[in-house]
Scaffold this active site. Structure first.
Site, PDB file in Angstrom:
ATOM      1  N   ASP A   9      22.541  34.328  49.088  1.00  0.00           N
ATOM      2  CA  ASP A   9      23.514  34.947  48.204  1.00  0.00           C
ATOM      3  C   ASP A   9      23.316  36.470  48.317  1.00  0.00           C
ATOM      4  O   ASP A   9      22.301  36.933  48.833  1.00  0.00           O
ATOM      5  CB  ASP A   9      23.233  34.463  46.772  1.00  0.00           C
ATOM      6  CG  ASP A   9      23.983  35.254  45.731  1.00  0.00           C
ATOM      7  OD1 ASP A   9      25.218  35.389  45.871  1.00  0.00           O
ATOM      8  OD2 ASP A   9      23.340  35.744  44.774  1.00  0.00           O
ATOM      9  N   ASP A  11      24.790  39.251  45.623  1.00  0.00           N
ATOM     10  CA  ASP A  11      24.613  39.956  44.345  1.00  0.00           C
ATOM     11  C   ASP A  11      23.523  39.288  43.521  1.00  0.00           C
ATOM     12  O   ASP A  11      23.623  38.111  43.171  1.00  0.00           O
ATOM     13  CB  ASP A  11      25.930  39.976  43.562  1.00  0.00           C
ATOM     14  CG  ASP A  11      26.976  40.773  44.314  1.00  0.00           C
ATOM     15  OD1 ASP A  11      26.704  41.947  44.608  1.00  0.00           O
ATOM     16  OD2 ASP A  11      28.042  40.217  44.637  1.00  0.00           O
ATOM     17  N   GLU A  18      24.562  44.223  40.114  1.00  0.00           N
ATOM     18  CA  GLU A  18      25.593  44.026  39.087  1.00  0.00           C
ATOM     19  C   GLU A  18      25.671  45.153  38.059  1.00  0.00           C
ATOM     20  O   GLU A  18      26.730  45.740  37.862  1.00  0.00           O
ATOM     21  CB  GLU A  18      25.409  42.672  38.391  1.00  0.00           C
ATOM     22  CG  GLU A  18      25.638  41.463  39.294  1.00  0.00           C
ATOM     23  CD  GLU A  18      27.087  41.250  39.715  1.00  0.00           C
ATOM     24  OE1 GLU A  18      27.946  42.078  39.406  1.00  0.00           O
ATOM     25  OE2 GLU A  18      27.353  40.236  40.394  1.00  0.00           O
ATOM     26  N   LYS A  54      38.062  39.721  40.265  1.00  0.00           N
ATOM     27  CA  LYS A  54      39.440  39.572  39.768  1.00  0.00           C
ATOM     28  C   LYS A  54      39.478  38.517  38.664  1.00  0.00           C
ATOM     29  O   LYS A  54      40.116  38.693  37.631  1.00  0.00           O
ATOM     30  CB  LYS A  54      40.393  39.171  40.915  1.00  0.00           C
ATOM     31  CG  LYS A  54      40.536  40.218  42.002  1.00  0.00           C
ATOM     32  CD  LYS A  54      41.608  39.868  43.010  1.00  0.00           C
ATOM     33  CE  LYS A  54      41.219  38.741  43.951  1.00  0.00           C
ATOM     34  NZ  LYS A  54      40.153  39.078  44.916  1.00  0.00           N
ATOM     35  N   GLU A  55      38.773  37.423  38.913  1.00  0.00           N
ATOM     36  CA  GLU A  55      38.722  36.330  37.938  1.00  0.00           C
ATOM     37  C   GLU A  55      38.043  36.805  36.647  1.00  0.00           C
ATOM     38  O   GLU A  55      38.454  36.446  35.545  1.00  0.00           O
ATOM     39  CB  GLU A  55      37.954  35.142  38.535  1.00  0.00           C
ATOM     40  CG  GLU A  55      38.627  34.471  39.722  1.00  0.00           C
ATOM     41  CD  GLU A  55      38.423  35.161  41.074  1.00  0.00           C
ATOM     42  OE1 GLU A  55      37.894  36.300  41.116  1.00  0.00           O
ATOM     43  OE2 GLU A  55      38.814  34.573  42.096  1.00  0.00           O
ATOM     44  N   ARG A  80      41.076  46.301  44.035  1.00  0.00           N
ATOM     45  CA  ARG A  80      40.951  47.004  45.328  1.00  0.00           C
ATOM     46  C   ARG A  80      40.308  48.373  45.114  1.00  0.00           C
ATOM     47  O   ARG A  80      39.467  48.804  45.886  1.00  0.00           O
ATOM     48  CB  ARG A  80      42.332  47.163  45.993  1.00  0.00           C
ATOM     49  CG  ARG A  80      42.750  45.947  46.812  1.00  0.00           C
ATOM     50  CD  ARG A  80      43.877  46.270  47.767  1.00  0.00           C
ATOM     51  NE  ARG A  80      45.093  46.660  47.063  1.00  0.00           N
ATOM     52  CZ  ARG A  80      45.956  45.788  46.520  1.00  0.00           C
ATOM     53  NH1 ARG A  80      45.731  44.489  46.620  1.00  0.00           N
ATOM     54  NH2 ARG A  80      47.036  46.220  45.901  1.00  0.00           N
TER      55      ARG A  80
HETATM   56  C1  XBP Z   1      28.805  37.651  42.516  1.00  0.00           C
HETATM   57  C2  XBP Z   1      30.100  37.787  41.867  1.00  0.00           C
HETATM   58  C3  XBP Z   1      30.989  38.876  42.285  1.00  0.00           C
HETATM   59  C4  XBP Z   1      30.490  40.253  41.935  1.00  0.00           C
HETATM   60  C5  XBP Z   1      31.600  41.274  42.029  1.00  0.00           C
HETATM   61  O1  XBP Z   1      28.358  36.297  42.372  1.00  0.00           O
HETATM   62  O2  XBP Z   1      30.456  36.988  41.022  1.00  0.00           O
HETATM   63  O3  XBP Z   1      32.220  38.671  41.640  1.00  0.00           O
HETATM   64  O4  XBP Z   1      30.036  40.262  40.587  1.00  0.00           O
HETATM   65  O5  XBP Z   1      32.201  41.254  43.284  1.00  0.00           O
HETATM   66  P1  XBP Z   1      27.369  35.638  43.421  1.00  0.00           P
HETATM   67  P2  XBP Z   1      33.804  41.276  43.451  1.00  0.00           P
HETATM   68  O6  XBP Z   1      26.149  36.519  43.465  1.00  0.00           O
HETATM   69  O7  XBP Z   1      27.028  34.315  42.831  1.00  0.00           O
HETATM   70  O8  XBP Z   1      28.065  35.507  44.732  1.00  0.00           O
HETATM   71  O9  XBP Z   1      34.320  42.229  42.433  1.00  0.00           O
HETATM   72  O10 XBP Z   1      34.024  41.754  44.869  1.00  0.00           O
HETATM   73  O11 XBP Z   1      34.288  39.872  43.219  1.00  0.00           O
HETATM   74 MG    MG Z   2      24.235  36.067  42.846  1.00  0.00          MG
END
Ligand code: XBP
Ligand code: MG
Length: 261
Positions: A9, A11, A18, A54-55, A80
């Protein structure tokens, strides 16, 4: 066949992105677009349970009808801009890899293991993070990078791990996933992967049932990690290929699926 593939993974696992990078980029985008809200550390932590930027924004607006309700196209436009701002933050070298990550990646590469990435975040973000932390050739550490909207359903659905396994031509039984969150763990487990969790400040206390080990990080020789859940609890360890191999074997024995030779 022994363990020969690691799927990371991004993030929270490769880097603690984060609080000080994604959250800050979202807030800068909101301010630029004159939106009347910002995410403090605690609020962002609550909305991290919704994977995908986005979600996450969509869910926040659903929960806060007092703010202007945005169309999917508006959300995509804001997102974006957030991505561009996140990339700027990462390019300023404000984000480092977590302890032990570079060491483990180099060891796996030297041993000829295959490396993959399965992440919910946007591909540009992964590219920028790998380049700023591992050098311009950072992406070449990985045989396949699966990211963002490439699959219909984000974590905790297994889609992204299944997609990466498919792209690598790998059998889940020969792989191990590294995650930081309950959503990530659920995704990897549902794809059939033995999973090690390195928790973060945001994910501490989540339900990591099913992980073969939960640690505070991967550790370095002079600053070992601590095992928080799983066998050998409370012991110190610097996680290398040998440890991953042993934990993977333990998980397979538990499932009665370890194959010899
Ligand atoms: C990471 C996420 C991502 C990031 C933001 O989860 O949920 O949405 O927080 O990135 P994981 P974007 O580590 O479980 O993959 O804004 O590009 O979605
Ligand atoms: Mg993660």
């Amino acid at each position: 066949m022994p363990l020969n593939t690691l799927i990371f993974d991004v993030d929270g696992t490769l880097a603690d992105t984060e609080r000080d990078a994604h959250r800050v980029a979202f807030n800068r985008a909101f301010a630029e677009m004159s939106l009347d809200f910002a995410w403090d550390v605690e609020t962002y932590g609550r909305y991290l349970k919704v994977t995908g930027g986005k979600e996450r924004l969509g869910r926040f607006l659903d929960d806060h009808p007092q703010y202007p309700q945005l169309s999917d196209a508006d959300i995509a436009r804001i997102h974006r801009r957030k991505t561009a701002l996140y990339v700027e933050i990462v390019q300023s070298r404000a984000v480092a890899l977590r302890p032990g990550v570079a060491r483990l990646l180099r060891a796996a590469r030297a041993a000829g293991w295959r490396l993959g990435i399965a992440t919910t975040t946007t591909p540009d973000n992964v590219q920028a993070l790998l380049a700023s932390t591992l050098g311009e050739m950072g992406e070449s550490f990985f045989h396949y990078i699966g990211a963002g909207d490439i699959v219909p359903q984000k974590k905790p659905a297994p889609d992204i791990y299944e997609h990466v396994l498919d792209a690598l031509g790998a059998n889940p039984e020969d792989c191990l996933a590294l995650e930081d969150s309950e959503n990530g763990l659920r995704s990897a487990l549902a794809a059939g992967l033995t999973t090690v969790v390195t928790q973060t400040d945001y994910t501490r206390g989540q339900d990591f049932t099913g992980a073969v080990r939960v640690l505070d990080c991967l550790g370095e020789p002079d600053a070992p990690a601590r095992i928080i859940e799983g066998m050998q609890r409370d012991t110190s360890v610097c996680v290398g290929l040998q440890e991953l191999q042993a934990w993977w074997e333990e998980a397979h024995k538990g499932k009665g699926t370890l194959r010899n030779g």
